[in-house]
Design an enzyme around this catalytic site. Structure first.
Site, PDB file in Angstrom:
ATOM      1  N   ASP A  39       0.857  -1.171   0.000  1.00 47.04           N
ATOM      2  CA  ASP A  39       0.000   0.000   0.000  1.00 47.04           C
ATOM      3  C   ASP A  39       0.904   1.236   0.000  1.00 47.04           C
ATOM      4  OD1 ASP A  39      -2.474   1.513   0.334  1.00 47.04           O
ATOM      5  OD2 ASP A  39      -1.778   1.870   2.376  1.00 47.04           O
ATOM      6  N   ASP A  41      -0.291   5.161   0.667  1.00 44.15           N
ATOM      7  CA  ASP A  41      -0.601   6.158   1.689  1.00 44.15           C
ATOM      8  C   ASP A  41      -0.527   5.538   3.075  1.00 44.15           C
ATOM      9  OD1 ASP A  41      -1.089   8.297  -0.059  1.00 44.15           O
ATOM     10  OD2 ASP A  41      -3.152   7.650  -0.404  1.00 44.15           O
TER      11      ASP A  41
END
Length: 386
Positions: A39, A41
């Protein structure tokens, strides 16, 4: 699904059953996996800035031969923009390494619609580019006679765009949302994400999206695994409801890092389908050997050990008995979450109202700084998730 590393054990007399957290058999976690699905953010960066230690940890991983893919529910930016941002931060990345929810949504629509079909776009350039790549035409108004509507995150989404989406959905158009993340990490803390904007349209239109294509659905994970030709990937994320739930949905190993939105209280309360297999302070944990956790039945309660950390779970309380944090400072947290999860799953606390807030305070108070090791920078030890 990955089977690398030792599973933790719950001991009941002479029997043992697998529990949630796993060890890595005394070797760095990366050595048990042939690819890493990351991922962005809250894991690699927050806004314009890199998460501390992220660039160094990923550069070390790439040099050691690990294949990396960056999977994101943020549909606002094209992959080329994302990869350029990553390289500016010192993170190894090419355009093809970035897999977005916008791409998954565009592929979904391309499978349903005729070539060059018009799609009402509620989102940013990343979603517009993804539609074009699969031969669909992005339009901006219901007056353009679109065949469907697609909604993805953009910080520039206005009331007028949400109103246009509402009119299209009420008119019966097939409605695709890239993702339902309630928040996005920002330097100032969590801010409204695409999920909240989708909810506004849903309430105004009187119905939910017809399809959601981003995490925790498995489409992004399957695409990333296929691109990397991976057989045993590990997913790294900061969100339980998208990254870690998605890892379990896709049958992959999940590592939660505490540099984003998930903190101790949320982790203690995690549902079984959202629990990680490993815990890490930040991306340096890819290079760590992860310890085993042992859960033993002790009369009406449980005793949980992670190396020298000890937590007990009784009918009405969970208590930290030995607050020895271990090499990365997280052994108490590992023991605490396993104690809560094991007790809940066994039904010990059903209807009992255990004070997780009080336990979270105990755990946070007991967390030790990470022991500096080779390649570590001692600064920035504590992730924002703590």
């Amino acid at each position: 699904m990955s089977t690398t590393g030792s599973t933790t054990q719950t001991v009941h007399g002479n029997s043992a059953a697998p529990t949630t957290l796993r060890g890595s058999s005394g070797r760095p976690l990366l050595q048990g996996h042939d690819a890493v699905l990351l991922d962005l953010d809250g894991v690699v960066y927050v806004g314009p800035d890199a998460v501390p230690h992220a660039a160094d940890a990923l550069t070390r991983a790439a040099r050691a031969g690990s294949r990396l893919a960056y999977i994101t529910n943020n549909a606002s930016r094209p992959p080329a923009t994302v990869s350029a941002h990553l390289r500016d931060l010192g993170v190894p990345a090419q355009d093809a390494d970035v897999v977005t929810a916008a791409q998954a949504a565009a592929r979904h629509l391309a499978d349903r619609l005729p070539p060059a079909a018009r799609v009402l776009l509620i989102g940013g350039d990343g979603l517009r580019e993804a539609l074009g790549e699969v031969g669909l035409t992005a339009v901006g108004s219901l007056a353009d006679d679109p065949a469907a509507v697609v909604q993805g995150f953009s910080p520039d989404t206005s009331w007028a765009r949400l109103a246009e989406a509402t009119h299209a959905v009420r008119a019966g158009l097939w409605w695709v949302a890239t993702n339902l993340d309630a928040t996005v990490p920002t330097p100032g803390g969590p801010a409204p994400g695409n999920g909240l904007l989708v909810q506004l349209v849903a309430r105004a239109a009187g119905r939910d999206p017809d399809a959601v294509c981003g995490k925790p659905e498995r489409a992004l994970f399957d695409e990333a695994v296929a691109r990397l030709e991976a057989h045993d990937a590990v997913v790294v994320g900061d969100r339980l409801d998208t990254d870690l739930r998605g890892a379990r949905t896709a049958g992959l190993t999940g590592l939660l890092v505490l540099t984003g939105v998930t903190g101790v209280p949320e982790l203690l309360a995690a549902a079984p389908h959202e629990r990680p297999h490993h815990l890490g302070r930040d991306l340096r944990s890819l290079h760590d050997a992860h310890p085993e956790v042992q859960v033993a039945q002790d009369g009406a309660g449980l005793t949980v050990r992670c190396r020298e950390a000890v937590v007990t779970a009784g009918p009405e309380e969970v208590v930290v008995r030995s607050a020895v944090g271990g090499a990365d400072g997280l052994d108490v947290l590992r023991a605490a979450v396993e104690a809560v999860w094991a007790a809940r799953d066994a039904g010990a606390h059903q209807g009992r109202g255990v004070d997780l807030t009080g336990l979270a305070r105990q755990v946070v108070h007991s967390l030790a700084p990470r022991t500096t090791g080779p390649g570590d920078d001692p600064a920035g030890d504590v992730g924002t998730g703590l």
